[in-house]
Scaffold this motif. Sequence first.
Motif, PDB file in Angstrom:
ATOM      1  N   ASP A 140       0.949  -1.186  -0.153  1.00 26.01           N
ATOM      2  CA  ASP A 140       0.076  -0.053   0.183  1.00 26.01           C
ATOM      3  C   ASP A 140       0.847   1.327  -0.243  1.00 26.01           C
ATOM      4  O   ASP A 140       1.928   1.231   0.716  1.00 26.01           O
ATOM      5  CB  ASP A 140      -0.864  -0.013   1.315  1.00 26.01           C
ATOM      6  CG  ASP A 140      -1.805   1.107   1.008  1.00 26.01           C
ATOM      7  OD1 ASP A 140      -1.754   1.900   0.612  1.00 26.01           O
ATOM      8  OD2 ASP A 140      -2.972   0.710   1.752  1.00 26.01           O
ATOM      9  N   LEU A 141       0.524   2.284  -0.872  1.00 24.50           N
ATOM     10  CA  LEU A 141       1.207   3.585  -0.910  1.00 24.50           C
ATOM     11  C   LEU A 141       1.062   4.158   0.241  1.00 24.50           C
ATOM     12  O   LEU A 141       2.217   4.741   0.611  1.00 24.50           O
ATOM     13  CB  LEU A 141       0.434   4.310  -2.074  1.00 24.50           C
ATOM     14  CG  LEU A 141       0.902   5.886  -2.139  1.00 24.50           C
ATOM     15  CD1 LEU A 141       2.382   6.243  -2.601  1.00 24.50           C
ATOM     16  CD2 LEU A 141      -0.023   6.611  -2.848  1.00 24.50           C
ATOM     17  N   TYR A 142       0.260   3.830   0.959  1.00 29.42           N
ATOM     18  CA  TYR A 142       0.158   4.666   2.657  1.00 29.42           C
ATOM     19  C   TYR A 142       0.964   4.025   3.700  1.00 29.42           C
ATOM     20  O   TYR A 142       1.100   4.292   4.743  1.00 29.42           O
ATOM     21  CB  TYR A 142      -1.394   4.619   2.944  1.00 29.42           C
ATOM     22  CG  TYR A 142      -2.143   5.364   2.281  1.00 29.42           C
ATOM     23  CD1 TYR A 142      -2.576   6.718   2.471  1.00 29.42           C
ATOM     24  CD2 TYR A 142      -2.924   4.949   1.026  1.00 29.42           C
ATOM     25  CE1 TYR A 142      -3.543   7.631   1.829  1.00 29.42           C
ATOM     26  CE2 TYR A 142      -3.788   5.664   0.489  1.00 29.42           C
ATOM     27  CZ  TYR A 142      -4.108   6.924   0.642  1.00 29.42           C
ATOM     28  OH  TYR A 142      -4.831   7.849   0.002  1.00 29.42           O
ATOM     29  N   ALA A 143       1.701   3.079   3.187  1.00 32.37           N
ATOM     30  CA  ALA A 143       2.675   2.229   4.022  1.00 32.37           C
ATOM     31  C   ALA A 143       4.109   2.604   3.524  1.00 32.37           C
ATOM     32  O   ALA A 143       4.488   1.425   3.079  1.00 32.37           O
ATOM     33  CB  ALA A 143       2.271   1.152   4.533  1.00 32.37           C
ATOM     34  N   PRO A 144       4.634   3.556   3.272  1.00 32.30           N
ATOM     35  CA  PRO A 144       5.791   3.683   2.334  1.00 32.30           C
ATOM     36  C   PRO A 144       6.955   2.848   2.846  1.00 32.30           C
ATOM     37  O   PRO A 144       7.889   2.284   2.302  1.00 32.30           O
ATOM     38  CB  PRO A 144       6.187   5.222   2.553  1.00 32.30           C
ATOM     39  CG  PRO A 144       5.021   6.159   2.908  1.00 32.30           C
ATOM     40  CD  PRO A 144       4.405   4.859   3.723  1.00 32.30           C
ATOM     41  N   GLU A 145       7.194   2.774   4.171  1.00 32.36           N
ATOM     42  CA  GLU A 145       8.222   1.978   5.038  1.00 32.36           C
ATOM     43  C   GLU A 145       8.288   0.363   4.482  1.00 32.36           C
ATOM     44  O   GLU A 145       9.140  -0.216   4.639  1.00 32.36           O
ATOM     45  CB  GLU A 145       8.576   2.275   6.209  1.00 32.36           C
ATOM     46  CG  GLU A 145       8.975   3.890   6.550  1.00 32.36           C
ATOM     47  CD  GLU A 145       7.888   4.842   6.606  1.00 32.36           C
ATOM     48  OE1 GLU A 145       8.239   6.099   6.394  1.00 32.36           O
ATOM     49  OE2 GLU A 145       6.763   4.314   6.576  1.00 32.36           O
ATOM     50  N   THR A 146       6.965   0.104   4.811  1.00 35.92           N
ATOM     51  CA  THR A 146       6.881  -1.207   4.281  1.00 35.92           C
ATOM     52  C   THR A 146       6.948  -1.651   3.153  1.00 35.92           C
ATOM     53  O   THR A 146       7.608  -2.582   2.681  1.00 35.92           O
ATOM     54  CB  THR A 146       5.058  -1.719   4.627  1.00 35.92           C
ATOM     55  OG1 THR A 146       5.047  -1.408   6.066  1.00 35.92           O
ATOM     56  CG2 THR A 146       5.041  -3.200   4.672  1.00 35.92           C
ATOM     57  N   VAL A 147       6.782  -0.669   2.057  1.00 36.33           N
ATOM     58  CA  VAL A 147       7.028  -0.874   0.675  1.00 36.33           C
ATOM     59  C   VAL A 147       8.482  -0.837   0.372  1.00 36.33           C
ATOM     60  O   VAL A 147       8.927  -1.991  -0.126  1.00 36.33           O
ATOM     61  CB  VAL A 147       6.387   0.206  -0.048  1.00 36.33           C
ATOM     62  CG1 VAL A 147       6.679   0.204  -1.601  1.00 36.33           C
ATOM     63  CG2 VAL A 147       4.848   0.242  -0.103  1.00 36.33           C
ATOM     64  N   LEU A 148       9.115  -0.029   1.008  1.00 36.82           N
ATOM     65  CA  LEU A 148      10.616  -0.259   0.732  1.00 36.82           C
ATOM     66  C   LEU A 148      11.268  -1.188   1.187  1.00 36.82           C
ATOM     67  O   LEU A 148      12.263  -1.791   0.665  1.00 36.82           O
ATOM     68  CB  LEU A 148      11.286   1.198   1.436  1.00 36.82           C
ATOM     69  CG  LEU A 148      10.845   2.523   0.680  1.00 36.82           C
ATOM     70  CD1 LEU A 148      11.332   3.599   1.758  1.00 36.82           C
ATOM     71  CD2 LEU A 148      11.169   2.537  -0.670  1.00 36.82           C
ATOM     72  N   GLU A 149      10.848  -1.793   2.614  1.00 39.06           N
ATOM     73  CA  GLU A 149      11.294  -2.929   3.285  1.00 39.06           C
ATOM     74  C   GLU A 149      11.130  -4.345   2.347  1.00 39.06           C
ATOM     75  O   GLU A 149      12.155  -5.023   2.063  1.00 39.06           O
ATOM     76  CB  GLU A 149      10.939  -3.337   4.754  1.00 39.06           C
ATOM     77  CG  GLU A 149      11.382  -4.381   5.301  1.00 39.06           C
ATOM     78  CD  GLU A 149      10.682  -4.695   6.751  1.00 39.06           C
ATOM     79  OE1 GLU A 149      11.078  -5.463   7.424  1.00 39.06           O
ATOM     80  OE2 GLU A 149       9.748  -3.736   7.177  1.00 39.06           O
ATOM     81  N   ALA A 150       9.880  -4.394   1.730  1.00 38.61           N
ATOM     82  CA  ALA A 150       9.687  -5.567   0.889  1.00 38.61           C
ATOM     83  C   ALA A 150      10.184  -5.237  -0.342  1.00 38.61           C
ATOM     84  O   ALA A 150      10.738  -6.515  -0.787  1.00 38.61           O
ATOM     85  CB  ALA A 150       8.125  -5.283   0.752  1.00 38.61           C
ATOM     86  N   ALA A 151      10.480  -4.395  -0.925  1.00 39.17           N
ATOM     87  CA  ALA A 151      11.227  -3.903  -2.268  1.00 39.17           C
ATOM     88  C   ALA A 151      12.827  -4.408  -2.055  1.00 39.17           C
ATOM     89  O   ALA A 151      13.278  -4.896  -3.005  1.00 39.17           O
ATOM     90  CB  ALA A 151      10.838  -2.646  -2.701  1.00 39.17           C
ATOM     91  N   GLN A 177      -0.669  15.190   2.751  1.00 38.49           N
ATOM     92  CA  GLN A 177      -0.437  13.608   2.860  1.00 38.49           C
ATOM     93  C   GLN A 177       0.337  13.144   1.750  1.00 38.49           C
ATOM     94  O   GLN A 177       1.290  12.466   2.011  1.00 38.49           O
ATOM     95  CB  GLN A 177      -1.573  12.959   3.320  1.00 38.49           C
ATOM     96  CG  GLN A 177      -1.281  11.686   3.782  1.00 38.49           C
ATOM     97  CD  GLN A 177      -2.697  10.730   3.928  1.00 38.49           C
ATOM     98  OE1 GLN A 177      -3.822  10.974   3.497  1.00 38.49           O
ATOM     99  NE2 GLN A 177      -2.526   9.647   4.597  1.00 38.49           N
ATOM    100  N   ALA A 178      -0.169  13.468   0.697  1.00 38.40           N
ATOM    101  CA  ALA A 178       0.390  12.969  -0.664  1.00 38.40           C
ATOM    102  C   ALA A 178       2.160  13.411  -0.865  1.00 38.40           C
ATOM    103  O   ALA A 178       2.837  12.578  -0.830  1.00 38.40           O
ATOM    104  CB  ALA A 178      -0.330  13.723  -1.858  1.00 38.40           C
ATOM    105  N   ARG A 179       2.255  14.614  -0.318  1.00 35.84           N
ATOM    106  CA  ARG A 179       3.745  15.066  -0.275  1.00 35.84           C
ATOM    107  C   ARG A 179       4.505  14.273   0.631  1.00 35.84           C
ATOM    108  O   ARG A 179       5.649  13.928   0.363  1.00 35.84           O
ATOM    109  CB  ARG A 179       3.609  16.680   0.019  1.00 35.84           C
ATOM    110  CG  ARG A 179       3.328  17.463  -1.214  1.00 35.84           C
ATOM    111  CD  ARG A 179       3.600  18.983  -1.012  1.00 35.84           C
ATOM    112  NE  ARG A 179       5.124  19.245  -0.807  1.00 35.84           N
ATOM    113  CZ  ARG A 179       5.608  20.357  -0.728  1.00 35.84           C
ATOM    114  NH1 ARG A 179       4.886  21.275  -1.035  1.00 35.84           N
ATOM    115  NH2 ARG A 179       7.168  20.181  -0.558  1.00 35.84           N
ATOM    116  N   ASP A 180       3.809  14.015   1.821  1.00 35.30           N
ATOM    117  CA  ASP A 180       4.515  13.162   2.905  1.00 35.30           C
ATOM    118  C   ASP A 180       4.922  11.926   2.511  1.00 35.30           C
ATOM    119  O   ASP A 180       5.959  11.185   2.618  1.00 35.30           O
ATOM    120  CB  ASP A 180       3.792  13.249   4.198  1.00 35.30           C
ATOM    121  CG  ASP A 180       4.343  12.550   5.290  1.00 35.30           C
ATOM    122  OD1 ASP A 180       5.298  13.037   5.557  1.00 35.30           O
ATOM    123  OD2 ASP A 180       3.978  11.765   5.675  1.00 35.30           O
TER     124      ASP A 180
END
Length: 275
Positions: A140-151, A177-180
Amino acid sequence: MSDTHSQIEAAAEIRARIDTTTPHSARFWNYFVGGKDNYEVDREIGDQIKEIFPGLVDVALGSRLFLGRAVRHLVREQGIRQFLDIGTGLPTADNTHEVAQREAPDARIVYVDNDPIVLTHAGALLTSSPEGTTAYLDADLYAPETVLEAAAGTLDFSRPIALIILNTLGHVADYGQARDLVRRLTAGLPAGSHLVISDSTATSEGMIAASNAYNASGATPYHVRGVAEIAGFFEGLDLVAPGITRVPSWRPDPDTPADPAAAPVDAYCGVGRKP
């Protein structure tokens, strides 16, 4: 339970989450770019919006062509071999991995989406060149750190990565929020990485009317923004020439000159490098 049985059950669960009674952004966009992965409800709202604002078809097609030019530039001119594509959408022609791996067969691509209709087509996205890698994350885009960790299971975060977010940030209603979210994603990338964004913009009455009609259809709302707001996503990055511009004007192919009679396309884009 066998792996095959588990996969069948998972696929059935995903299909059960798909709502074919309400327009859907990925299917709607797929219809506009000539794809076949859409339903009657998507085509109906698509046809209605074409009557209100035919230019939205140019936005869809122009954004797709921009993706190809941006990926080719990053591979050829910047030596990028890793791509993180968030908000993948439905596969059509010239997806990120296809463009990148034609230029550099060893390119590694991670697609990210959490939409059930996209999940059902993940297999089509996972066809990589033998030398490279293509992976798909249900995230989910709303969980950036999770995305990066999985990638990081596929991409090498000690080397530059191109972060691609096309026609997705409009789903985030709050601009701050989008910018963040963009800031947190780019913060996790190494120096020399690039950010690639394109989005529909509130630069004509027709586009604003089309956006209002789409949002009234029951689909997940999409918020068109001003050009200055698109530029704000690149704060802290070095913009690649020609900077923030309409999608057809970003490094156009010299053998396909622009039609001087064509109406302006209501979508802006940019590519920025992390110093």
